[in-house]
Enzyme design. Sequence first.
Site, short mmCIF file in Angstrom:
data_model
loop_
_atom_site.label_atom_id
_atom_site.label_comp_id
_atom_site.label_asym_id
_atom_site.label_seq_id
_atom_site.Cartn_x
_atom_site.Cartn_y
_atom_site.Cartn_z
N SER A 217 0.50 -10.76 -33.35
CA SER A 217 0.13 -9.62 -34.20
C SER A 217 1.39 -9.10 -34.90
O SER A 217 2.06 -9.87 -35.57
CB SER A 217 -0.56 -8.53 -33.36
N THR A 218 1.74 -7.84 -34.70
CA THR A 218 2.89 -7.26 -35.40
C THR A 218 4.16 -8.06 -35.13
O THR A 218 4.54 -8.29 -33.99
CB THR A 218 3.12 -5.80 -34.94
N HIS B 131 -3.16 -11.64 -36.50
CA HIS B 131 -3.91 -10.51 -37.06
C HIS B 131 -3.47 -10.26 -38.50
O HIS B 131 -2.33 -9.88 -38.75
CB HIS B 131 -3.66 -9.25 -36.23
N MET C 55 1.24 -5.54 -30.82
CA MET C 55 0.84 -4.32 -30.11
C MET C 55 -0.54 -4.52 -29.50
O MET C 55 -1.39 -5.21 -30.05
CB MET C 55 0.80 -3.15 -31.09
N ASP D 269 -4.78 -7.74 -27.06
CA ASP D 269 -5.58 -8.86 -27.51
C ASP D 269 -4.92 -10.18 -27.10
O ASP D 269 -3.74 -10.41 -27.37
CB ASP D 269 -5.74 -8.82 -29.03
#
Length: 343
Positions: A165-166, A191, A284, A287
């Site tokens: 993600s991030t 993501h 973050m 998931d």
Amino acid sequence: MAIKVLVVDDSIVFRETLSRLLGAESGIEVIGTAVDAFTAREKLDKLAPDVLILDVELPKVSGIDFLKELLPKRPIPTVVVTATAISAFDAISAGAVDFVKKPLVRSRTDIEDFARLLAQKIKVAAIAKVKLYSHPANVPPPASAKNLILTGSGNSSIVIALGASTGGTDALLAVVQDLPANTPGIVIVQHMPPVFTKMYAERLDRICKMRCKEAQDGDRVERGKIIIGAGGFHLRLAKDSNGYFVTSKEGEKVSGHCPSVDVLFDSVADTAGKNAVAAILTGMGADGAKGLKKIRDRGGFTIGQDKETCVVYGMPMVAYQQGAVCQQAPLTKIPEIILQHCK
């Protein structure tokens, strides 16, 4: 204590609207705005914000050029606002923590939804590590890059699954860029919104030794191919008499996301079992943690990116705490570890 935010955008309407909406969010205080990079530089010194919101398209000096100049001197967490995927990836490479797609404002709801999404990213950015920009000419290739060789055919049943993600766009690139062209098939969930995933896949395809594409329903998972989950579609691994393939279908958010890393990893556990090699990277939230644990429980080998090299040590931390990780490692070591378990 509220997160202090400086908004930099050349549109007075956008600045004022965004300032008002973000100011209404709990835990966020907009302490100033700027119309361009020069004004932003002055406001940074005077106001000392915690997070910078930066439009990519600025007059005179672009947001990306401003970041390249700013971050080596002042490493402030930055979320860029952009209408194009290319600008988003360039901004991340320049050191931005995250990006958000500029909305097509057709109603009040559009801008309010955008502000809520941006507020979430601001809260993540406030705890993220800032990667300092280095000019490509000054960055030597990884010492291990030339040694990444997969001899022989290896296990033809192996499939590699990655989730992030991030901070993940650069982290994923670091993992797959130098993997040999004969590496077993890779499936990835990062993501990212629709359209951006296609551009990201095309970007990797230009850089990597393996081929890369955005997922389409029914794509075969083959040696030498990377498949990126499409924004807004869940990516799952499946198998028939001819081998592995993927499904790419719309669905409700799972673990807060679509595509979801948990959805991918869950399908990899069911389909590949002990023949899976999976890694969870920076991001973050949680998931992917449950899905990674299921892969490990089914006999697959699992890797978690370590805290020191994560932009945000969230997803890998939860996975590690839940016992989902066989081996935790710095980002630069993960490609070698993956190949070791493909032989």
